[in-house]
Design a protein around this motif. Structure first.
Motif, PDB file in Angstrom:
ATOM      1  N   LEU A   1       0.817  -1.210   0.000  1.00 25.33           N
ATOM      2  CA  LEU A   1       0.000   0.000   0.000  1.00 25.33           C
ATOM      3  C   LEU A   1       0.855   1.267   0.000  1.00 25.33           C
ATOM      4  O   LEU A   1       0.591   2.209  -0.749  1.00 25.33           O
ATOM      5  N   LEU A   2       1.880   1.297   0.855  1.00 26.75           N
ATOM      6  CA  LEU A   2       2.720   2.493   0.946  1.00 26.75           C
ATOM      7  C   LEU A   2       3.425   2.774  -0.380  1.00 26.75           C
ATOM      8  O   LEU A   2       3.534   3.933  -0.806  1.00 26.75           O
ATOM      9  N   ALA A   3       3.898   1.715  -1.042  1.00 24.93           N
ATOM     10  CA  ALA A   3       4.569   1.904  -2.336  1.00 24.93           C
ATOM     11  C   ALA A   3       3.589   2.418  -3.379  1.00 24.93           C
ATOM     12  O   ALA A   3       3.940   3.274  -4.208  1.00 24.93           O
ATOM     13  N   ARG A   4       2.352   1.927  -3.341  1.00 25.52           N
ATOM     14  CA  ARG A   4       1.351   2.387  -4.314  1.00 25.52           C
ATOM     15  C   ARG A   4       0.968   3.844  -4.058  1.00 25.52           C
ATOM     16  O   ARG A   4       0.743   4.602  -4.996  1.00 25.52           O
ATOM     17  N   LEU A   5       0.899   4.233  -2.796  1.00 23.49           N
ATOM     18  CA  LEU A   5       0.578   5.631  -2.488  1.00 23.49           C
ATOM     19  C   LEU A   5       1.692   6.563  -2.960  1.00 23.49           C
ATOM     20  O   LEU A   5       1.426   7.692  -3.383  1.00 23.49           O
ATOM     21  N   GLN A   6       2.921   6.072  -2.913  1.00 20.93           N
ATOM     22  CA  GLN A   6       4.049   6.913  -3.311  1.00 20.93           C
ATOM     23  C   GLN A   6       4.153   7.096  -4.820  1.00 20.93           C
ATOM     24  O   GLN A   6       4.992   7.867  -5.287  1.00 20.93           O
ATOM     25  N   THR A   7       3.308   6.399  -5.590  1.00 15.84           N
ATOM     26  CA  THR A   7       3.272   6.655  -7.031  1.00 15.84           C
ATOM     27  C   THR A   7       2.479   7.928  -7.363  1.00 15.84           C
ATOM     28  O   THR A   7       2.548   8.415  -8.485  1.00 15.84           O
ATOM     29  N   ILE A   8       1.762   8.461  -6.379  1.00 16.31           N
ATOM     30  CA  ILE A   8       1.043   9.723  -6.582  1.00 16.31           C
ATOM     31  C   ILE A   8       2.061  10.857  -6.557  1.00 16.31           C
ATOM     32  O   ILE A   8       2.891  10.930  -5.648  1.00 16.31           O
ATOM     33  N   PRO A   9       2.046  11.767  -7.520  1.00 16.07           N
ATOM     34  CA  PRO A   9       2.994  12.891  -7.519  1.00 16.07           C
ATOM     35  C   PRO A   9       2.918  13.685  -6.217  1.00 16.07           C
ATOM     36  O   PRO A   9       1.829  14.006  -5.735  1.00 16.07           O
TER      37      PRO A   9
END
Length: 414
Positions: free
Chosen positions: A253-261
């Motif tokens: 989840l944290l890695a996916r959230l960090q794909t947001i600019p």
């Protein structure tokens, strides 16, 4: 009023005491109201739980009074359905009599279902939230302390910040250490420059020419010691956060959230700590945005809507998302950056930051709820939506300059 709960209680929480009022329907069909006062010591709070249990109470409501509600909530959660209510909501419910005690009034409102409970996460998330919030406080304090260092340097006519990008970098710290040790020679101080600072030796010599007094050296020493202490505490907190995070980091989840600019590691951790991973608590993404204080305010009079400020709401989540939006505003190659620049030109930078922060939170809501990754719409998204209008606008501007314009697609021209 229609009675919703036949066995409920209202708590008026203070620093040292809790006034509890329970309303129970007897077998004869009569309503019995009882009020007792307990201290906020743990043994008395356990006695409060026993008193509520004996009365068959299931629903309990109390105001969110500072941090004083937390010890009471810790004891009652799990056994009772505890409703933590915003005091502002209770204040605006009409019909209160001046001779009714606060606890009894809360109990009566709860009995009729007129109270809306605030979102209180489970204990593991509250633990993570406290750690992340305290880290935010320490980082903010470190920033303030660095600003104090800059203030002392300016007072001593030292313009180091005008040449060095980071005062707390390796070169800056060594120069400050030498200053504290009593070194006054600008040429000697400039030689502490490392790597990319080496070409700036001549500028550094000018910047380090000042009037440093003993009081300046003492203040610099104390400020730097405080900064080092804060850095050490932040490291300890980050280690503890890393231990608590794994249950919340399912499906990366944290890695996916960090794909947001604009969303880095700390922003992603703050989102998870404040919101959690169960989005069923919020009806829609816009309910979540309103809860975070990132929705437009509502001020209506005589059927007209007026501009209103956003609510205070969750200031921790709101602040860090606005920081992320500020970082987005420095880029130009993604949808959120296009949204920021588009709004900043018309409404100003501050409104643009809040709007982009709102978009980041809405995106995070859908990523958490659906378990998907972020797909950027592209920096030209808004242009693609209104291509004919943009073409017409640009042609008219050129024609006003006395030019004749002919539009031809690139593929056809080739």
């Amino acid at each position: 009023m229609r009675i919703i709960y036949e066995r409920c209680a209202g708590l008026d929480v203070h620093k040292k005491t809790v006034v509890a009022c329970r309303i129970i329907r007897t077998e004869a069909g009569e309503w019995r109201t009882e009020t007792r006062t307990f201290s906020t010591m743990t043994d008395d709070l356990l006695a409060l739980a026993d008193w509520l249990r004996v009365g068959g109470v299931i629903q309990v409501a109390m105001e969110s009074t500072g941090v004083f509600w937390r010890p009471v909530y810790n004891i009652l959660e799990g056994e009772f359905e505890v409703n933590l209510v915003n005091a502002k909501h209770i204040k605006f419910v009409p019909g209160r009599k001046t001779d009714v005690k606060d606890a009894q009034w809360i109990a009566e409102l709860l009995q009729c279902g007129l109270l809306k409970a605030s979102f209180i996460p489970e204990a593991p998330q509250r633990e993570l939230r406290e750690l992340v919030r305290y880290r935010t406080h320490l980082i903010d304090e470190r920033t303030r302390e660095i600003n104090r260092v800059q203030k002392v340097l300016e007072d001593a006519n030292i313009k180091l910040a005008s040449v060095a990008t980071d005062l707390m970098g390796v070169s800056g710290r060594e120069m400050l250490a030498a200053l504290i040790a009593g070194q006054d020679d600008p040429a000697t101080l400039a030689q502490f420059a490392k790597a990319r600072m080496r070409p700036k030796i001549a500028e550094l010599e000018r910047a380090l020419t000042g009037r440093v007094k003993d009081s300046h050296r003492l203040l610099l020493k104390l400020h730097l010691e405080h900064i080092d202490d804060l850095n050490a505490k932040i490291v300890v907190l980050e280690e503890e956060i890393a231990k608590v995070l794994p249950p919340f980091d399912q499906d990366d989840l944290l890695a996916r959230l960090q794909t947001i600019p604009g969303v880095g590691e700390k922003v992603a951790q703050a989102i998870v700590a404040e919101v959690g991973t169960d989005m069923s608590r919020f009806q829609t993404a816009h309910h979540l945005a309103a809860w975070a204080g990132l929705a437009p305010g509502k001020r209506e009079s005589a059927g007209r809507n007026y501009s209103a400020k956003t609510s205070k709401a969750n200031r921790y989540l709101k602040a860090i998302l606005v920081q992320a939006a500020t970082a987005v505003g420095r880029s130009k190659d993604n949808y959120l950056a296009a949204q920021y620049h588009r709004l900043a030109a018309r409404r100003g930078k501050q409104r643009a930051k809040v709007a982009v922060a709102h978009s980041i939170l809405v995106i995070a809501y859908h990523l958490i709820r659906r378990g998907t990754s972020y797909v950027d719409l592209g920096a030209d998204y808004f242009d693609q939506r209104k291509t004919p209008a943009i073409q017409q606008q640009l042609v008219k501007r050129l024609e006003r300059l006395g030019l004749k314009v002919t539009l031809e697609p690139i593929s056809t021209a080739a």
